[in-house]
Design a protein around this motif. Structure first.
Motif, short mmCIF file in Angstrom:
data_model
loop_
_atom_site.label_atom_id
_atom_site.label_comp_id
_atom_site.label_asym_id
_atom_site.label_seq_id
_atom_site.Cartn_x
_atom_site.Cartn_y
_atom_site.Cartn_z
N LEU A 62 0.75 -1.03 0.00
CA LEU A 62 -0.16 -0.07 0.19
C LEU A 62 0.89 1.20 0.02
CD1 LEU A 62 -2.35 -1.15 2.79
CD2 LEU A 62 -2.75 -1.50 0.42
N ARG A 63 0.54 2.25 -0.97
CA ARG A 63 1.21 3.36 -0.73
C ARG A 63 0.55 4.41 0.36
NH1 ARG A 63 5.37 5.73 -3.20
NH2 ARG A 63 5.44 8.07 -3.26
N VAL A 64 0.98 4.68 1.52
CA VAL A 64 0.36 5.28 2.70
C VAL A 64 0.65 6.48 2.80
CG1 VAL A 64 -0.66 5.08 4.74
CG2 VAL A 64 -0.34 2.74 3.53
N ASN A 65 0.19 7.49 2.52
CA ASN A 65 0.71 9.01 2.80
C ASN A 65 1.84 9.30 2.03
OD1 ASN A 65 -1.68 9.41 4.37
ND2 ASN A 65 -0.47 8.94 6.23
N LEU A 134 -2.59 14.40 5.61
CA LEU A 134 -2.93 15.73 4.80
C LEU A 134 -1.89 16.80 5.11
CD1 LEU A 134 -6.75 15.68 5.66
CD2 LEU A 134 -5.88 14.77 3.54
N ALA A 135 -1.35 17.04 6.24
CA ALA A 135 -0.66 17.79 6.51
C ALA A 135 0.78 17.76 5.93
CB ALA A 135 -0.13 17.84 8.07
N ASP A 136 1.33 18.70 5.59
CA ASP A 136 2.89 18.88 4.93
C ASP A 136 3.92 18.32 5.89
OD1 ASP A 136 1.64 19.53 2.44
OD2 ASP A 136 1.78 21.53 2.81
N GLY A 137 4.36 16.91 6.12
CA GLY A 137 5.11 16.53 6.89
C GLY A 137 6.56 16.89 6.26
N LEU A 169 0.02 22.63 8.25
CA LEU A 169 -1.34 22.02 8.03
C LEU A 169 -2.09 22.33 6.59
CD1 LEU A 169 -2.93 22.98 11.51
CD2 LEU A 169 -1.60 20.97 10.81
N HIS A 170 -2.84 21.32 6.54
CA HIS A 170 -3.67 21.26 5.06
C HIS A 170 -4.57 22.59 5.35
CE1 HIS A 170 -6.97 20.25 2.27
NE2 HIS A 170 -5.91 19.77 1.84
#
Length: 254
Positions: A62-65, A134-137, A169-170
């Motif tokens: 799975l491609r997760v985040n 969703l946030a820009d890590g 944050l998104h």
């Protein structure tokens, strides 16, 4: 005839069902922290996930985040349990466990879904986005809270100073904070993922039940308050924060 109630197979406090539920999965390996139980409910809770596939387990990627994750999953496990129990992404919440409350909403290939209803084994190769993504890590991949905290600490140590509270944050996450669009917060991750998906659906021209029939087919649908309420109606908030949720979405699409 002697009573069977005291026989080893029927000792007090046990039953064939109990014995079956407590028996280890054939071929299971010791839990190393990366293979936590990925249960589909009580049937698999407590069972060990083996390190390699067998007839009850398969390997999926799975491609997760943004990050590819290859793991072995129980064929009975749903995506929600794999995210929470095996990948430790606990943003998506288990609410009704019947696809009715929306607390488990995530994005699969950009479309919002109830992750409590999707068999994880059927998601092989798909792109999964949870609220953590969703946030820009700063790492650009994992989206895990601890990774973002580590990056923030590094910035402080390097003289970058304290990051603004909304940094990374998104836009929807910032709007939810600004509009106080949550109370207990349990449903908020699902609300956010659903709103992201709803905005994308409207931009792609997907109509809703309240869309004007005269809207040109395939053209972006303008999101007014009625459209937002209709499109997010599958996400329940027992705290009743609906008015501010609608306002937060309106802030983002203006």
């Amino acid at each position: 005839m002697g009573s069977p109630r005291n026989s080893p197979k029927n000792s007090p406090g046990s039953s064939p069902v109990d014995a079956q539920a407590n028996s280890p999965v054939p071929g299971s390996a010791p839990d190393d922290g990366a293979g936590r139980p990925g249960s589909a409910g009580a049937a698999t809770r407590g069972a060990r996930i083996p390190s390699s596939p067998d007839r009850h387990h398969s390997e999926v990627t799975l491609r997760v985040n943004g990050a590819p994750r290859t793991l072995v999953v129980d064929h009975r496990s749903v995506l929600l349990d794999v995210l929470r129990e095996q990948l430790r992404l606990t943003g998506a919440k288990k609410g009704c466990d019947h696809g009715q409350c929306g607390a488990c909403t995530v994005l699969v290939d950009g479309r919002r879904v109830n992750s409590c209803l999707l068999p994880a084994v059927a998601q092989d190769g798909r792109d999964i986005t949870t609220v953590e993504g969703l946030a820009d890590g700063d790492d650009g991949e994992s989206g895990r809270a601890e990774d973002r905290e580590d990056s923030s600490d590094r910035a402080d140590n390097e003289g970058g100073g304290e990051r603004p509270a909304h940094a990374g944050l998104h836009p929807l996450q910032r709007a939810f904070i600004d509009r106080d669009a949550f109370q207990c917060g349990y449903c908020t991750p699902g609300q956010l993922c659903s709103a992201v998906g709803a905005i994308a659906e409207a931009e792609s021209g997907h109509p809703s039940h309240v869309t004007d029939p005269g809207t040109p087919s395939g053209q972006p649908v303008a999101l007014d308050a009625d459209e937002i309420r209709e499109r997010l109606s599958g996400n329940l908030c027992r705290c009743g924060a609906y008015p501010n949720i609608v306002r937060a979405v309106e802030d983002v699409i203006r």
